[in-house]
Scaffold this active site. Structure first.
Site, PDB file in Angstrom:
ATOM      1  N   ASP A   1       0.855  -1.196   0.000  1.00 21.58           N
ATOM      2  CA  ASP A   1       0.000   0.000   0.000  1.00 21.58           C
ATOM      3  C   ASP A   1       0.887   1.241   0.000  1.00 21.58           C
TER       4      ASP A   1
ATOM      5  N   ALA B   1      -6.519   1.628  -5.221  1.00 22.86           N
ATOM      6  CA  ALA B   1      -7.136   2.509  -6.213  1.00 22.86           C
ATOM      7  C   ALA B   1      -7.380   3.869  -5.598  1.00 22.86           C
TER       8      ALA B   1
ATOM      9  N   HIS C   1     -24.074  13.142 -12.044  1.00 19.48           N
ATOM     10  CA  HIS C   1     -24.432  12.241 -10.932  1.00 19.48           C
ATOM     11  C   HIS C   1     -25.256  11.044 -11.419  1.00 19.48           C
TER      12      HIS C   1
ATOM     13  N   LEU D   1      -6.741  -4.359  -4.820  1.00 21.36           N
ATOM     14  CA  LEU D   1      -7.757  -3.378  -4.416  1.00 21.36           C
ATOM     15  C   LEU D   1      -7.251  -1.944  -4.456  1.00 21.36           C
TER      16      LEU D   1
ATOM     17  N   ASN E   1     -21.987  -0.369  -3.558  1.00 27.03           N
ATOM     18  CA  ASN E   1     -21.441   0.494  -2.494  1.00 27.03           C
ATOM     19  C   ASN E   1     -21.285  -0.270  -1.184  1.00 27.03           C
ATOM     20  N   ASN E   2     -20.121  -0.147  -0.593  1.00 25.89           N
ATOM     21  CA  ASN E   2     -19.859  -0.780   0.706  1.00 25.89           C
ATOM     22  C   ASN E   2     -20.057   0.221   1.841  1.00 25.89           C
TER      23      ASN E   2
ATOM     24  N   THR F   1     -15.845  -2.227  -9.390  1.00 25.71           N
ATOM     25  CA  THR F   1     -17.073  -1.593  -8.900  1.00 25.71           C
ATOM     26  C   THR F   1     -18.232  -1.762  -9.888  1.00 25.71           C
ATOM     27  N   ASP F   2     -19.450  -1.650  -9.381  1.00 28.54           N
ATOM     28  CA  ASP F   2     -20.624  -1.670 -10.268  1.00 28.54           C
ATOM     29  C   ASP F   2     -20.736  -0.380 -11.089  1.00 28.54           C
ATOM     30  N   GLU F   3     -19.948   0.655 -10.705  1.00 29.27           N
ATOM     31  CA  GLU F   3     -20.093   1.953 -11.391  1.00 29.27           C
ATOM     32  C   GLU F   3     -19.631   1.886 -12.843  1.00 29.27           C
TER      33      GLU F   3
ATOM     34  N   TYR G   1     -13.770   8.519 -12.219  1.00 29.41           N
ATOM     35  CA  TYR G   1     -13.504   7.326 -11.400  1.00 29.41           C
ATOM     36  C   TYR G   1     -13.966   6.061 -12.116  1.00 29.41           C
TER      37      TYR G   1
ATOM     38  N   SER H   1     -11.994   5.135 -15.150  1.00 22.94           N
ATOM     39  CA  SER H   1     -10.670   4.556 -14.862  1.00 22.94           C
ATOM     40  C   SER H   1     -10.811   3.107 -14.386  1.00 22.94           C
ATOM     41  N   LYS H   2     -11.859   2.815 -13.627  1.00 26.86           N
ATOM     42  CA  LYS H   2     -12.061   1.430 -13.182  1.00 26.86           C
ATOM     43  C   LYS H   2     -12.476   0.551 -14.360  1.00 26.86           C
TER      44      LYS H   2
ATOM     45  N   ARG I   1     -28.500   3.904  -4.385  1.00 27.92           N
ATOM     46  CA  ARG I   1     -27.340   3.019  -4.353  1.00 27.92           C
ATOM     47  C   ARG I   1     -27.753   1.709  -3.691  1.00 27.92           C
TER      48      ARG I   1
HETATM   49  P1  NAD Z   1      -9.923   3.314  -0.250  1.00 24.68           P
HETATM   50  O1  NAD Z   1      -9.776   4.611  -0.951  1.00 24.68           O
HETATM   51  O2  NAD Z   1     -10.470   3.267   1.135  1.00 24.68           O
HETATM   52  O3  NAD Z   1      -8.495   2.583  -0.176  1.00 24.68           O
HETATM   53  C1  NAD Z   1      -7.610   2.550  -1.264  1.00 24.68           C
HETATM   54  C2  NAD Z   1      -6.263   2.057  -0.751  1.00 24.68           C
HETATM   55  O4  NAD Z   1      -5.370   2.011  -1.885  1.00 24.68           O
HETATM   56  C3  NAD Z   1      -5.613   2.988   0.287  1.00 24.68           C
HETATM   57  O5  NAD Z   1      -5.070   2.228   1.338  1.00 24.68           O
HETATM   58  C4  NAD Z   1      -4.533   3.704  -0.499  1.00 24.68           C
HETATM   59  O6  NAD Z   1      -3.408   4.067   0.305  1.00 24.68           O
HETATM   60  C5  NAD Z   1      -4.152   2.640  -1.530  1.00 24.68           C
HETATM   61  N1  NAD Z   1      -3.589   3.237  -2.744  1.00 24.68           N
HETATM   62  C6  NAD Z   1      -4.082   4.268  -3.474  1.00 24.68           C
HETATM   63  N2  NAD Z   1      -3.271   4.529  -4.512  1.00 24.68           N
HETATM   64  C7  NAD Z   1      -2.253   3.638  -4.447  1.00 24.68           C
HETATM   65  C8  NAD Z   1      -1.120   3.399  -5.257  1.00 24.68           C
HETATM   66  N3  NAD Z   1      -0.856   4.155  -6.338  1.00 24.68           N
HETATM   67  N4  NAD Z   1      -0.295   2.374  -4.926  1.00 24.68           N
HETATM   68  C9  NAD Z   1      -0.552   1.612  -3.826  1.00 24.68           C
HETATM   69  N5  NAD Z   1      -1.593   1.815  -3.017  1.00 24.68           N
HETATM   70  C10 NAD Z   1      -2.444   2.815  -3.326  1.00 24.68           C
HETATM   71  O7  NAD Z   1     -10.753   2.397  -1.232  1.00 24.68           O
HETATM   72  P2  NAD Z   1     -11.853   1.278  -0.922  1.00 24.68           P
HETATM   73  O8  NAD Z   1     -13.166   1.922  -0.783  1.00 24.68           O
HETATM   74  O9  NAD Z   1     -11.351   0.380   0.139  1.00 24.68           O
HETATM   75  O10 NAD Z   1     -11.853   0.499  -2.316  1.00 24.68           O
HETATM   76  C11 NAD Z   1     -10.961  -0.582  -2.553  1.00 24.68           C
HETATM   77  C12 NAD Z   1     -11.210  -1.135  -3.940  1.00 24.68           C
HETATM   78  O11 NAD Z   1     -12.545  -1.601  -4.037  1.00 24.68           O
HETATM   79  C13 NAD Z   1     -11.028  -0.098  -5.058  1.00 24.68           C
HETATM   80  O12 NAD Z   1     -10.408  -0.752  -6.142  1.00 24.68           O
HETATM   81  C14 NAD Z   1     -12.444   0.315  -5.391  1.00 24.68           C
HETATM   82  O13 NAD Z   1     -12.542   0.734  -6.734  1.00 24.68           O
HETATM   83  C15 NAD Z   1     -13.205  -0.971  -5.138  1.00 24.68           C
HETATM   84  N6  NAD Z   1     -14.621  -0.810  -4.763  1.00 24.68           N
HETATM   85  C16 NAD Z   1     -14.972   0.045  -3.743  1.00 24.68           C
HETATM   86  C17 NAD Z   1     -16.309   0.133  -3.371  1.00 24.68           C
HETATM   87  C18 NAD Z   1     -16.749   1.015  -2.223  1.00 24.68           C
HETATM   88  O14 NAD Z   1     -17.952   1.135  -1.960  1.00 24.68           O
HETATM   89  N7  NAD Z   1     -15.843   1.653  -1.478  1.00 24.68           N
HETATM   90  C19 NAD Z   1     -17.284  -0.625  -4.033  1.00 24.68           C
HETATM   91  C20 NAD Z   1     -16.876  -1.496  -5.058  1.00 24.68           C
HETATM   92  C21 NAD Z   1     -15.535  -1.578  -5.401  1.00 24.68           C
HETATM   93  P1  TYD Z   2     -20.425   8.083  -2.302  1.00 27.70           P
HETATM   94  O1  TYD Z   2     -20.375   7.550  -0.907  1.00 27.70           O
HETATM   95  O2  TYD Z   2     -19.433   9.124  -2.713  1.00 27.70           O
HETATM   96  O3  TYD Z   2     -20.347   6.818  -3.274  1.00 27.70           O
HETATM   97  P2  TYD Z   2     -20.572   6.715  -4.890  1.00 27.70           P
HETATM   98  O4  TYD Z   2     -20.612   8.079  -5.459  1.00 27.70           O
HETATM   99  O5  TYD Z   2     -19.355   5.971  -5.317  1.00 27.70           O
HETATM  100  O6  TYD Z   2     -21.832   5.966  -5.060  1.00 27.70           O
HETATM  101  O7  TYD Z   2     -21.864   8.682  -2.579  1.00 27.70           O
HETATM  102  C1  TYD Z   2     -23.023   7.883  -2.406  1.00 27.70           C
HETATM  103  C2  TYD Z   2     -24.209   8.712  -2.835  1.00 27.70           C
HETATM  104  O8  TYD Z   2     -24.373   9.796  -1.901  1.00 27.70           O
HETATM  105  C3  TYD Z   2     -24.042   9.367  -4.190  1.00 27.70           C
HETATM  106  O9  TYD Z   2     -25.301   9.359  -4.852  1.00 27.70           O
HETATM  107  C4  TYD Z   2     -23.626  10.778  -3.879  1.00 27.70           C
HETATM  108  C5  TYD Z   2     -24.312  11.070  -2.559  1.00 27.70           C
HETATM  109  N1  TYD Z   2     -23.591  11.995  -1.652  1.00 27.70           N
HETATM  110  C6  TYD Z   2     -24.258  13.097  -1.111  1.00 27.70           C
HETATM  111  O10 TYD Z   2     -25.452  13.336  -1.375  1.00 27.70           O
HETATM  112  N2  TYD Z   2     -23.568  13.937  -0.270  1.00 27.70           N
HETATM  113  C7  TYD Z   2     -22.257  13.712   0.040  1.00 27.70           C
HETATM  114  O11 TYD Z   2     -21.669  14.533   0.803  1.00 27.70           O
HETATM  115  C8  TYD Z   2     -21.597  12.573  -0.507  1.00 27.70           C
HETATM  116  C9  TYD Z   2     -20.164  12.289  -0.186  1.00 27.70           C
HETATM  117  C10 TYD Z   2     -22.313  11.730  -1.342  1.00 27.70           C
END
Ligand code: NAD
Ligand code: TYD
Length: 354
Positions: A38, A88, A294, A86, A189-190, A135-137, A160, A163-164, A224
């Site tokens: 990381d 990103a 959005h 993971l 979304n997690n 991601t589903d996005e 975002y 790029s994914k 979501r």
């Molecule tokens: P996050 O932003 O919490 O964590 C990303 C991690 O990657 C961090 O620890 C960061 O330090 C590391 N990182 C970033 N750039 C880096 C680089 N260039 N080299 C090495 N490490 C680097 O992200 P997350 O929410 O835990 O998501 C993890 C993965 O799951 C991502 O690939 C994301 O696209 C995918 N994902 C996330 C969600 C969600 O709801 N958060 C849903 C579906 C998929």
């Molecule tokens: P987010 O947690 O950023 O996840 P994603 O955009 O990847 O789905 O946002 C979830 C939803 O909430 C999205 O529709 C945007 C909305 N949102 C707000 O309304 N206010 C906020 O401050 C943020 C961060 C998100």
């Protein structure tokens, strides 16, 4: 060194989802050596892994996935059998501010990892696996009806998600072109513990606690599909061990919510936890300018994963959300640490100056 049956590099293991995946693998598979790679960007936090940092089968390596020399040296040192990728840049709003950072890490970083993995594995692909977490996005935005399946064409609409999507295409290109053993999963979304408070749920919890405005984008009508992060980690474990090489799996919670309804639910839970009068926290709700481009609705059809590999979510949303609120209230030191410094600058740019 102990004789491990597999050495696995997990990238992004100090982040939100990555830390849950690292914890699950370290605890559940003492026969595997887990190496967490990381870069520790603003989103990476080793405190997320305090409970496993001394485990004999765990190592941490600081490094950037775009750094060819560093990744090669780690492959030389550890002779990885598998990568669970993971790392990103993960936040849509930041991708609107600084899109090239997303191209660099998500596209170039993934291609770099694929290229180096192949160069070490190509003479013997047996038992090797490159698991890409996505991601589903990538599927774009739904109207009121329908679900994303594994066959839904890609239609990303934010820097975002573009790029994914690009990284997913590179993963499949390595499979088709070089027979690289890959697996791909696309999750909704997690939410849960250790979620950086730039995303909807932890940001709202933090703002409710501090009596700050709750910034709802647009009309709050966007939908979501939410999944508890530990259920995502279990799905990754299942797919890593039982998924079909070259396969693609959607992961989702069968749990759709409008943003405004989640914010109200959080306000109600927090009113109870903080001893506030019912309706008190909801007075903080503030509708703000919508996010550009959005996406209206995401909804995952996770039937394939359920039917083929037997995975299903374990928690009801209300239960998971209450657990999440409890975690944040009990871990204010963690929140303070991650919201000091750079977070304030981001918050001002995103919410105050616009
Ligand atoms: P996050 O932003 O919490 O964590 C990303 C991690 O990657 C961090 O620890 C960061 O330090 C590391 N990182 C970033 N750039 C880096 C680089 N260039 N080299 C090495 N490490 C680097 O992200 P997350 O929410 O835990 O998501 C993890 C993965 O799951 C991502 O690939 C994301 O696209 C995918 N994902 C996330 C969600 C969600 O709801 N958060 C849903 C579906 C998929
Ligand atoms: P987010 O947690 O950023 O996840 P994603 O955009 O990847 O789905 O946002 C979830 C939803 O909430 C999205 O529709 C945007 C909305 N949102 C707000 O309304 N206010 C906020 O401050 C943020 C961060 C998100």
């Amino acid at each position: 060194m102990a004789n491990y049956s597999k050495t696995i590099m997990i990238t992004g293991g100090a982040g939100f989802i990555g830390s849950h995946v690292v914890r699950l693998f370290v605890n559940q598979y003492p026969q595997y050596h887990i190496v967490n790679l990381d870069a520790l960007t603003y989103a990476g936090n080793l405190a997320n892994l305090d409970d496993v940092k001394n485990a004999p089968n765990y190592s941490f390596e600081k490094g950037d996935i775009t750094d060819e020399a560093r990744i090669k040296a780690l492959f030389e040192q550890y002779k990885f059998d598998a990568v669970i990728h993971l790392a990103a840049e993960s936040h849509v709003d930041r991708s609107i501010m600084d899109p090239l950072a997303f191209v660099r890490t998500n596209v170039m970083g993934t291609a770099n990892l694929l290229h180096i993995s192949r160069s070490f594995w190509k003479d013997n692909l047996e038992g090797k696996l490159f698991y890409h977490v996505s991601t589903d996005e990538v599927y774009g935005s739904l109207g009121a009806e329908g679900f994303f399946t594994e066959e839904t064409p890609y239609d990303p609409r934010s820097p975002y998600s573009a790029s994914k999507a690009s990284s997913d295409h590179f993963v499949m290109a390595w499979y088709h072109t070089y027979d690289m053993p890959v697996i791909l999963s696309n999750c909704s979304n997690n939410y849960g513990s250790n979620h950086f408070p730039e995303k909807l749920i932890p940001l709202m919890i933090n703002n409710i606690l501090h009596n700050k405005p709750l910034p709802v984008y647009g009309k709050g009508e966007n939908v979501r599909d939410w999944l508890f992060v530990e259920d995502h980690a279990r799905a990754i474990d299942t797919i890593f061990h039982k998924g079909k090489v070259g396969g693609k799996y959607n992961i989702g919670g069968f749990n759709e919510w409008k943003n405004i309804d989640i914010v109200h639910l959080l306000c109600n839970v927090m009113d109870k936890k903080l001893g506030r009068a019912p309706g008190e926290s909801a007075k903080l709700i503030t509708y703000v300018k919508d996010r550009p481009g959005h996406d209206l609705r995401y909804a995952i059809d996770a039937t394939k994963l359920n039917k083929e590999l037997g995975w299903k979510p374990s928690l009801q949303f209300e239960e998971g959300l209450e657990k999440t609120v409890d975690w944040y209230l009990a871990h204010q030191d963690w929140v303070k640490a991650v919201t000091s410094g750079d977070y304030q600058k981001y918050y001002n740019e995103q919410y105050i100056q616009r």
